[in-house]
Design a protein around this motif. Structure first.
Motif: not given
Length: 801
Positions: A279, A282, A230
């Motif tokens: 992000n 993600t 992530e």
């Protein structure tokens, strides 16, 4: 020494004579008779997103690869110090009590994290299996078509390489040829300073990796490369060979060609960056799919087709402006030797033209990605820990990168900065509330791809002289007005630009306070990276009513007022700005005749300090001029005299523009020549050390180390010496130096949406052509002659004197 120079000159003459080549140095080609050993000798290519740094070695050709969207980190938590603003009253109280030491300490409480870092994607290597010594080596970059070439001979066989990075096809192409059938043997591999792995599959060499997730205090990247899925921005590099003959071979980590005559290498790169607020792990783009799609599309096209579309796309920008600075007698030498010769005071007008156009070349090559402007090193960074994180330093450097965008006819290339400012205005609303307790939006000293706006300093650990500056919003918002006033794009101003300008003005309207005499000032205030000496000997940075703050906010309010009038909106808000402007603490002229930097007439810790932020109103602002404000212009001149001419690259670029605005062409030219002083590459050891500010062998600006803003500032200054304008008038040859007695320029832009072409001799304009993009009025000033002009959209007028 003299003998070897004249021998060299004689050889150049003989070679030129027999080759039919004219003995005149180029105004658009950088060339060398050896490969690059250092980054500062390499030749750079770019399409505004992908960058390539070509060394051109014979047996080993090293190429650094960059993607402008590959940074450490992830979206910033703008709410990182939610109660910082509660410290403001205590700082103001300390300042009111003239306790500057306490104010400096308290100001550190108004700090947040440091910026993230621009990352080096990787290094591509082309290993050629030569046996024998190379001769007749030649390496060039032709900035008129953005193509680099290398050629050399070994055992009677000529080898050539041709490189370009295409914007239309989002691909890098390298063409390799040999003059003898089957003599081409090479293999390619790639590696990275980041976490990566490579593999070869289906004749495609793949490198995948990701950037580190955060920046450490003190501009050091944490090389922990956390492995959580992530975190961090992913990247993909794909390389594939197209051969006409010979055999493509591969291993686990390399790709090659045996016994070929001609081959193309296709290089495709992509990252998962998907915007400043997404992000990249993600919510990121599919970098593998994008890189593969670009590779497959380009692979179907021939070299000639790819080259043709690349050249056409690039030249639609580059060819808009041409410059001729008159007759030259300088010989045709390799660019590094040419720079050395020029540094000795010799004439080389075409080198001056080359440097100007090289600045434009660099902007075209590094500024075509929405929301991601050219950074401190433009697009080209080989370091894991680059100088100053390769970030966006917003107290001069980021803005200086774009001084040439509008006036040298590259307006579209301003858009990456303008869209980045829009991003800043979003995170900046949180910064305004949490760090300063007011509305609007604010931005500070540094930023990064994530549009970080907080004052930096690693939460109280850094010097307020640079960390606590908070006036970037005022400066940046003036770029919005510049874009409008050059393009006359009212839709942009209405839908995007003006709301951002209004937000910047709102912040300062609420942030400013009155001093004991009722004048509006900022408090606390700093002047970028400089320090004062208080009467008790204390050396500090935190003060109130700094001249630089007030100059930038004056300009911001003035342009916001003008924008609201153009759009006929916000009369009430406009009136507030007009009232505030009338109450600003006025400029002060010090006892030395200088324009004071501080509220009081205090000395600087460093009188020759590289920043000259108090002169913002002269340039890039326009509220100080020799005609409108002669006393302030004279004080600005005195300030420059006190500071002297010896300074760093970007600072020299700024000072050249300032001297041009004072209409002192000869002083501007003196410093322009100094900007082109030859500087050895950073890692090179020589008997005669040539260090300091100036220009590296590849024409990169030596801050030192390399910072691209000096290139951009220097190029902008050339245009500023030739044409100056405001919303109402255009001044021709306002700061023409004696050295440029005759010449011609085509395509320089002026405010009001006008494009200027002119010829001059004996320092006097003989003929000028004015073209209007949108129709409008202006007053043309040529020496002591003025002429009012009204043109319709698309109309052109020619004037002869």
């Amino acid at each position: 020494m003299k003998l070897s120079f004249f021998k060299k000159l004689f050889l150049v003459f003989i070679c030129s004579f027999f080759s039919g080549k004219a003995i005149a140095q180029s105004n658009h080609i950088l060339w060398y008779n050896q490969s690059a050993d250092f980054f500062e000798e390499s030749l750079v290519l770019g399409n505004g997103k992908m960058g390539a740094t070509v060394f051109g070695g014979v047996n080993l050709d090293k190429i650094y690869l960059n993607d402008i969207t590959l940074w450490s980190g992830e979206p910033v938590n703008a709410n990182m110090n939610p109660e910082a603003y509660k410290n403001i009253p205590a700082i103001r109280e300390a300042l009111k009590n003239e306790n500057y030491k306490l104010a400096d300490e308290l100001n550190k409480k108004i700090q947040g994290k440091n910026s993230e870092s621009y990352a080096p994607l990787g290094t591509m290597e082309i290993n050629s299996h030569h046996s024998g010594k190379a001769s007749n080596y030649y390496r060039e970059l032709d900035i008129s078509n953005a193509i680099s070439k290398v050629s050399y001979e070994i055992n009677g066989v000529k080898f050539t390489r041709e490189y370009f990075v295409s914007a239309p096809d989002q691909i890098m192409i390298i063409k390799l040829t040999s003059s003898q059938k089957g003599a081409l043997n090479f293999d390619i591999n790639s590696n990275s300073l980041l976490k990566f792995k490579t593999e070869t599959k289906n004749n495609v060499l793949t490198m995948n990796g990701f950037a580190p997730i955060h920046e450490n205090p003190g501009y050091q990247v944490v090389p922990s490369f956390l492995l959580e899925k992530e975190r961090g921005t992913r990247f993909t590099t794909l390389m594939k060979i197209k051969n006409t003959d010979g055999t493509v071979v591969n291993s686990d980590t390399s790709l090659g060609l045996k016994n070929g005559t001609e081959a193309l290498i296709y290089v495709s790169i992509a990252t998962s960056f998907n915007g400043f607020d997404k992000n990249p792990a993600t919510e990121g783009l599919n970098d593998k799919a994008i890189a593969l799609a670009n590779l497959n599309k380009a692979f179907l096209k021939s070299f000639d087709k790819l080259k043709q579309s690349h050249t056409a796309d690039y030249q639609k920008f580059y060819n808009r402006v041409s410059l001729n600075l008159g007759k030259t007698t300088a010989p045709d030498l390799p660019t590094d030797e040419r720079l050395l010769r020029y540094s000795e005071g010799k004439e080389d007008k075409n080198l001056e033209v080359l440097y100007f156009q090289y600045g434009r070349y660099l902007l075209i090559s590094s500024s075509r990605t929405k929301g991601v402007p050219a950074n401190l090193q433009g697009l080209w960074n080989p370091h894991l820990n680059p100088p100053w994180s390769c970030n966006y330093t917003m107290n001069i450097n980021l803005e200086e990168n774009y001084w040439l965008a509008e006036n040298t006819n590259l307006s579209e290339l301003h858009l990456p900065l303008l869209s980045f400012i829009k991003n800043l205005s979003i995170t900046g609303k949180v910064t305004a509330k949490t760090f300063y307790g007011v509305n609007g939006w604010a931005a500070a000293h540094n930023s990064d791809i994530w549009a970080m706006t907080n004052p930096v300093g690693n939460f109280g650990k850094e010097d307020p002289s640079w960390a606590c500056w908070n006036t970037a919003g005022a400066w940046l918002s003036t770029h919005i007005w510049e874009h409008y006033v050059f393009t006359q794009d009212k839709n942009y101003l209405k839908n995007e630009g003006y709301p951002i300008m209004k937000g910047a003005s709102q912040f300062f309207l609420e942030w400013m306070i009155t001093d004991k005499n009722g004048y509006l000032i900022t408090s606390p205030s700093t002047s970028p990276e400089n320090k004062y000496i208080a009467p008790d000997g204390f050396i500090g940075a935190t003060m109130y009513g700094g001249t630089a703050d007030l100059a930038m906010i004056r300009e911001c309010f003035d342009k916001t007022i003008k924008a609201s009038k153009v759009l006929n909106v916000d009369t009430e808000f406009r009136a507030k700005l007009e009232t505030a402007l009338s109450k600003f603490y006025p400029y002060q002229i010090g006892k030395k005749g200088n324009l004071q930097e501080w509220y009081f007439d205090w000395n600087d810790e460093d009188p020759k300090h590289r920043h000259q932020s108090q002169l913002f109103g002269l340039f890039p602002g326009d509220h100080i001029t020799p005609l409108k404000t002669p006393d302030l212009a004279s004080a600005s001149r005195q300030t420059l005299e006190i500071k002297g001419d010896e300074t760093t690259g970007w600072s020299k670029g700024w000072r050249i523009n300032l001297w041009a605005r004072l209409w002192d062409g000869n002083h501007a030219y003196k410093m322009f020549r100094e900007l082109l002083r030859y500087v050895d590459p950073d890692g090179k050891k020589t008997e005669k050390s040539r260090r300091g500010g100036g220009t590296y062998p590849n024409l990169f600006d030596a801050h030192p180390p390399f910072q691209i803003d000096g290139n951009f500032g220097g190029a902008a200054a050339v245009a500023e010496m030739l044409v100056q304008s405001n919303e109402n008038e255009i001044r021709l040859l306002p700061a023409l130096p004696d050295a440029w007695e005759s010449g011609a320029v085509k395509g320089i832009c002026a405010r009001g949406g006008f494009v200027i072409s002119m010829e001059w001799s004996n320092k006097t304009v003989k003929k000028a052509t004015i073209f209007s993009k949108n129709g409008g009025n202006t007053t043309l000033i040529n020496g002591d002659k003025t002429k009012k002009i009204t043109l319709k959209k698309g109309q052109k007028i020619e004037l002869v004197w």
